[in-house]
Design a protein around this motif. Structure first.
Motif, PDB file in Angstrom:
ATOM      1  N   ASP A  50       0.828  -1.200   0.000  1.00 35.94           N
ATOM      2  CA  ASP A  50       0.000   0.000   0.000  1.00 35.94           C
ATOM      3  C   ASP A  50       0.859   1.245   0.000  1.00 35.94           C
ATOM      4  OD1 ASP A  50      -2.373  -1.560   0.272  1.00 35.94           O
ATOM      5  OD2 ASP A  50      -1.969  -1.743   2.423  1.00 35.94           O
ATOM      6  N   VAL A  51       0.270   2.360  -0.481  1.00 31.67           N
ATOM      7  CA  VAL A  51       0.966   3.640  -0.457  1.00 31.67           C
ATOM      8  C   VAL A  51       0.058   4.700   0.148  1.00 31.67           C
ATOM      9  CG1 VAL A  51       2.418   3.111  -2.452  1.00 31.67           C
ATOM     10  CG2 VAL A  51       0.212   4.255  -2.799  1.00 31.67           C
ATOM     11  N   LYS A  52       0.683   5.753   0.666  1.00 30.72           N
ATOM     12  CA  LYS A  52      -0.028   6.902   1.198  1.00 30.72           C
ATOM     13  C   LYS A  52       0.120   8.066   0.224  1.00 30.72           C
ATOM     14  CE  LYS A  52       1.121   5.621   5.985  1.00 30.72           C
ATOM     15  NZ  LYS A  52       1.785   6.070   7.232  1.00 30.72           N
ATOM     16  N   ILE A  53      -0.996   8.752  -0.042  1.00 31.95           N
ATOM     17  CA  ILE A  53      -1.001   9.929  -0.903  1.00 31.95           C
ATOM     18  C   ILE A  53      -1.192  11.150  -0.014  1.00 31.95           C
ATOM     19  CG2 ILE A  53      -2.005  11.024  -2.931  1.00 31.95           C
ATOM     20  CD1 ILE A  53      -1.004   8.227  -3.518  1.00 31.95           C
ATOM     21  N   SER A  54      -0.282  12.116  -0.080  1.00 36.39           N
ATOM     22  CA  SER A  54      -0.397  13.305   0.755  1.00 36.39           C
ATOM     23  C   SER A  54      -0.058  14.548  -0.058  1.00 36.39           C
ATOM     24  CB  SER A  54       0.527  13.211   1.968  1.00 36.39           C
ATOM     25  OG  SER A  54       1.880  13.083   1.557  1.00 36.39           O
ATOM     26  N   VAL A  55      -0.513  15.704   0.450  1.00 46.63           N
ATOM     27  CA  VAL A  55      -0.217  16.971  -0.217  1.00 46.63           C
ATOM     28  C   VAL A  55       0.338  17.955   0.803  1.00 46.63           C
ATOM     29  CG1 VAL A  55      -1.963  16.681  -2.011  1.00 46.63           C
ATOM     30  CG2 VAL A  55      -2.575  17.841   0.119  1.00 46.63           C
ATOM     31  N   LEU A  56       1.187  18.852   0.331  1.00 43.39           N
ATOM     32  CA  LEU A  56       1.764  19.887   1.173  1.00 43.39           C
ATOM     33  C   LEU A  56       0.805  21.071   1.209  1.00 43.39           C
ATOM     34  CD1 LEU A  56       4.368  20.565   2.769  1.00 43.39           C
ATOM     35  CD2 LEU A  56       5.178  21.739   0.712  1.00 43.39           C
ATOM     36  N   LEU A  57       0.408  21.476   2.409  1.00 42.29           N
ATOM     37  CA  LEU A  57      -0.537  22.574   2.580  1.00 42.29           C
ATOM     38  C   LEU A  57       0.191  23.910   2.695  1.00 42.29           C
ATOM     39  CD1 LEU A  57      -2.944  20.849   5.126  1.00 42.29           C
ATOM     40  CD2 LEU A  57      -3.138  20.948   2.636  1.00 42.29           C
ATOM     41  N   ARG A  58      -0.594  24.983   2.642  1.00 37.63           N
ATOM     42  CA  ARG A  58      -0.003  26.321   2.665  1.00 37.63           C
ATOM     43  C   ARG A  58       0.740  26.620   3.960  1.00 37.63           C
ATOM     44  NH1 ARG A  58      -5.064  29.953   1.063  1.00 37.63           N
ATOM     45  NH2 ARG A  58      -6.048  28.344   2.354  1.00 37.63           N
ATOM     46  N   ASP A  59       0.334  25.962   5.058  1.00 37.63           N
ATOM     47  CA  ASP A  59       1.018  26.217   6.332  1.00 37.63           C
ATOM     48  C   ASP A  59       2.281  25.373   6.490  1.00 37.63           C
ATOM     49  OD1 ASP A  59       0.039  23.704   6.791  1.00 37.63           O
ATOM     50  OD2 ASP A  59      -1.246  24.243   8.474  1.00 37.63           O
ATOM     51  N   GLY A  60       2.642  24.637   5.448  1.00 44.42           N
ATOM     52  CA  GLY A  60       3.871  23.849   5.470  1.00 44.42           C
ATOM     53  C   GLY A  60       3.720  22.439   5.979  1.00 44.42           C
ATOM     54  N   THR A  61       2.523  22.072   6.438  1.00 42.20           N
ATOM     55  CA  THR A  61       2.297  20.707   6.907  1.00 42.20           C
ATOM     56  C   THR A  61       1.896  19.814   5.745  1.00 42.20           C
ATOM     57  OG1 THR A  61      -0.018  21.176   7.446  1.00 42.20           O
ATOM     58  CG2 THR A  61       1.611  21.456   9.200  1.00 42.20           C
ATOM     59  N   GLU A  62       2.110  18.523   5.929  1.00 42.23           N
ATOM     60  CA  GLU A  62       1.771  17.546   4.904  1.00 42.23           C
ATOM     61  C   GLU A  62       0.542  16.776   5.359  1.00 42.23           C
ATOM     62  OE1 GLU A  62       4.055  13.753   3.178  1.00 42.23           O
ATOM     63  OE2 GLU A  62       5.120  15.637   2.819  1.00 42.23           O
ATOM     64  N   ALA A  63      -0.527  16.825   4.578  1.00 38.46           N
ATOM     65  CA  ALA A  63      -1.792  16.205   4.966  1.00 38.46           C
ATOM     66  C   ALA A  63      -2.041  14.941   4.165  1.00 38.46           C
ATOM     67  CB  ALA A  63      -2.950  17.178   4.768  1.00 38.46           C
ATOM     68  N   LEU A  64      -2.369  13.868   4.869  1.00 37.22           N
ATOM     69  CA  LEU A  64      -2.697  12.596   4.233  1.00 37.22           C
ATOM     70  C   LEU A  64      -4.068  12.696   3.575  1.00 37.22           C
ATOM     71  CD1 LEU A  64      -1.999   9.578   3.790  1.00 37.22           C
ATOM     72  CD2 LEU A  64      -3.164   9.131   5.956  1.00 37.22           C
ATOM     73  N   MET A  65      -4.153  12.323   2.301  1.00 33.57           N
ATOM     74  CA  MET A  65      -5.399  12.432   1.561  1.00 33.57           C
ATOM     75  C   MET A  65      -6.007  11.086   1.195  1.00 33.57           C
ATOM     76  SD  MET A  65      -6.193  15.555   1.362  1.00 33.57           S
ATOM     77  CE  MET A  65      -5.430  17.127   1.695  1.00 33.57           C
ATOM     78  N   ALA A  66      -5.189  10.081   0.959  1.00 33.89           N
ATOM     79  CA  ALA A  66      -5.737   8.802   0.515  1.00 33.89           C
ATOM     80  C   ALA A  66      -4.729   7.695   0.714  1.00 33.89           C
ATOM     81  CB  ALA A  66      -6.141   8.870  -0.963  1.00 33.89           C
ATOM     82  N   MET A  67      -5.245   6.476   0.754  1.00 31.13           N
ATOM     83  CA  MET A  67      -4.427   5.267   0.734  1.00 31.13           C
ATOM     84  C   MET A  67      -4.736   4.547  -0.573  1.00 31.13           C
ATOM     85  SD  MET A  67      -2.778   5.079   3.720  1.00 31.13           S
ATOM     86  CE  MET A  67      -2.424   3.352   4.050  1.00 31.13           C
ATOM     87  N   ARG A  68      -3.738   3.984  -1.194  1.00 27.27           N
ATOM     88  CA  ARG A  68      -3.927   3.256  -2.443  1.00 27.27           C
ATOM     89  C   ARG A  68      -3.268   1.879  -2.327  1.00 27.27           C
ATOM     90  NH1 ARG A  68      -7.418   6.668  -3.412  1.00 27.27           N
ATOM     91  NH2 ARG A  68      -7.069   8.499  -4.715  1.00 27.27           N
ATOM     92  N   GLY A  69      -3.862   0.893  -3.023  1.00 22.64           N
ATOM     93  CA  GLY A  69      -3.358  -0.466  -2.971  1.00 22.64           C
ATOM     94  C   GLY A  69      -3.007  -1.006  -4.342  1.00 22.64           C
ATOM     95  N   PRO A  70      -2.672  -2.290  -4.420  1.00 24.14           N
ATOM     96  CA  PRO A  70      -2.251  -2.908  -5.676  1.00 24.14           C
ATOM     97  C   PRO A  70      -3.260  -2.674  -6.804  1.00 24.14           C
ATOM     98  CG  PRO A  70      -1.859  -4.401  -3.852  1.00 24.14           C
ATOM     99  CD  PRO A  70      -2.638  -3.242  -3.286  1.00 24.14           C
ATOM    100  N   GLY A  71      -2.729  -2.336  -7.961  1.00 26.58           N
ATOM    101  CA  GLY A  71      -3.560  -2.049  -9.127  1.00 26.58           C
ATOM    102  C   GLY A  71      -3.478  -0.601  -9.547  1.00 26.58           C
ATOM    103  N   GLU A  72      -3.037   0.250  -8.646  1.00 27.11           N
ATOM    104  CA  GLU A  72      -2.941   1.666  -8.968  1.00 27.11           C
ATOM    105  C   GLU A  72      -1.766   1.945  -9.897  1.00 27.11           C
ATOM    106  OE1 GLU A  72      -4.992   4.012  -8.331  1.00 27.11           O
ATOM    107  OE2 GLU A  72      -6.257   3.152  -6.764  1.00 27.11           O
ATOM    108  N   VAL A  73      -1.943   2.935 -10.753  1.00 30.14           N
ATOM    109  CA  VAL A  73      -0.850   3.467 -11.553  1.00 30.14           C
ATOM    110  C   VAL A  73      -0.556   4.853 -10.993  1.00 30.14           C
ATOM    111  CG1 VAL A  73      -0.107   4.210 -13.826  1.00 30.14           C
ATOM    112  CG2 VAL A  73      -1.441   2.123 -13.591  1.00 30.14           C
ATOM    113  N   LEU A  74       0.628   5.053 -10.473  1.00 30.72           N
ATOM    114  CA  LEU A  74       1.005   6.276  -9.767  1.00 30.72           C
ATOM    115  C   LEU A  74       1.777   7.204 -10.679  1.00 30.72           C
ATOM    116  CD1 LEU A  74       2.370   4.388  -6.630  1.00 30.72           C
ATOM    117  CD2 LEU A  74       0.046   5.268  -6.950  1.00 30.72           C
ATOM    118  N   GLY A  75       1.334   8.472 -10.737  1.00 28.85           N
ATOM    119  CA  GLY A  75       2.035   9.460 -11.549  1.00 28.85           C
ATOM    120  C   GLY A  75       1.472   9.637 -12.939  1.00 28.85           C
ATOM    121  N   GLU A  76       0.304   9.047 -13.198  1.00 25.74           N
ATOM    122  CA  GLU A  76      -0.254   9.100 -14.558  1.00 25.74           C
ATOM    123  C   GLU A  76      -0.629  10.509 -14.993  1.00 25.74           C
ATOM    124  OE1 GLU A  76      -3.873   8.876 -11.972  1.00 25.74           O
ATOM    125  OE2 GLU A  76      -1.802   8.198 -11.915  1.00 25.74           O
TER     126      GLU A  76
END
Length: 243
Positions: A50-76
């Protein structure tokens, strides 16, 4: 093997063709696979783990947005648009295995196997999920948002069934995903433990039934976005494509 995401739309031979076209890479737990803002013309086909998908917010913190499992294509999205990565992807618990494919090779494979429609169907579905999630979360109290976030990040089966549900996240990651402080999350989880709704261990949490969790967190709002302990501007969540 059960597959989610883009891989879930493909036949076995199509999926196997993607995997065979890449070079295998094993990522340790928490190891970055791709970073937000990077320009890299490659995709990662997630074969195991599994992988964790996160984004960097304006306040400099990194927020977890989603979990992804086998079958995903990352970076498409980055490969199709030529734009920088929109999110950071890290290996979750244990390790994960990806097959790295150069962008031009991936685009050729998609075209030759006539997968363009399925790829865009996958992308549109993710966008629809994002809009639906933002609308739903905006209507919920903080405690209700915590329940739904815990179940969503537990994976595809998180909201289904009555048995135990295992969630491999830290309390800090939960707070970032919900938009509340670490101390607020700790207090809510302590109450849930005392009521026997969840059990916790280092880096993991077991939910003893989805509906039981929802009921336990629906008896008061536990604070709204204007109260102490929240992160302003972070009451809604967005689901991101995987870079």
């Amino acid at each position: 093997m059960s597959r989610q995401g883009f891989g879930g739309l493909l036949k076995d031979d199509q999926w196997d063709a993607l995997v065979r076209s890449g070079s295998v890479r094993v990522h340790r737990a928490s190891e970055p696979i791709m970073g937000q803002g990077e320009r890299d013309d490659t995709v990662h086909v997630l074969q195991g783990g599994d992988v964790k998908i996160s984004v960097l917010l304006r306040d400099g913190t990194e927020a977890l947005m989603a979990m992804r499992g086998p079958g995903e294509v990352l970076g498409e999205m980055s490969v199709l648009s030529g734009l920088p990565r929109t999110a950071t992807v890290r290996a979750a618990r244990g390790s994960c295995t990806t097959y790295v494919i150069a962008g031009d090779r991936f685009r050729t494979l998609v075209r030759n196997m006539v997968l363009e429609r399925l790829l865009w169907e996958h992308i549109v579905r993710r966008q629809q999920e994002s809009e639906s999630l933002r609308t739903e979360m905006a209507k919920l109290t903080s405690r209700e948002r915590l329940a739904e976030t815990m179940l969503r990040l537990a994976g595809p089966s998180g909201g289904a069934g009555r048995g135990p549900i295992e969630l491999h996240l830290t309390q800090r990651e939960l707070g970032e995903a919900v938009g509340r402080s670490l101390s607020w999350v700790q207090g809510e989880l302590r109450r849930l433990r005392e009521d026997g709704v969840v059990s916790t261990d280092r880096g993991s949490l077991v939910i003893h039934g989805a509906e039981r969790l929802r009921r336990a967190l629906s008896d008061g709002d536990g604070g709204v976005s204007t109260e102490s302990g929240t992160h302003p501007g972070r009451t809604s969540l967005r689901m991101h494509s995987s870079g």
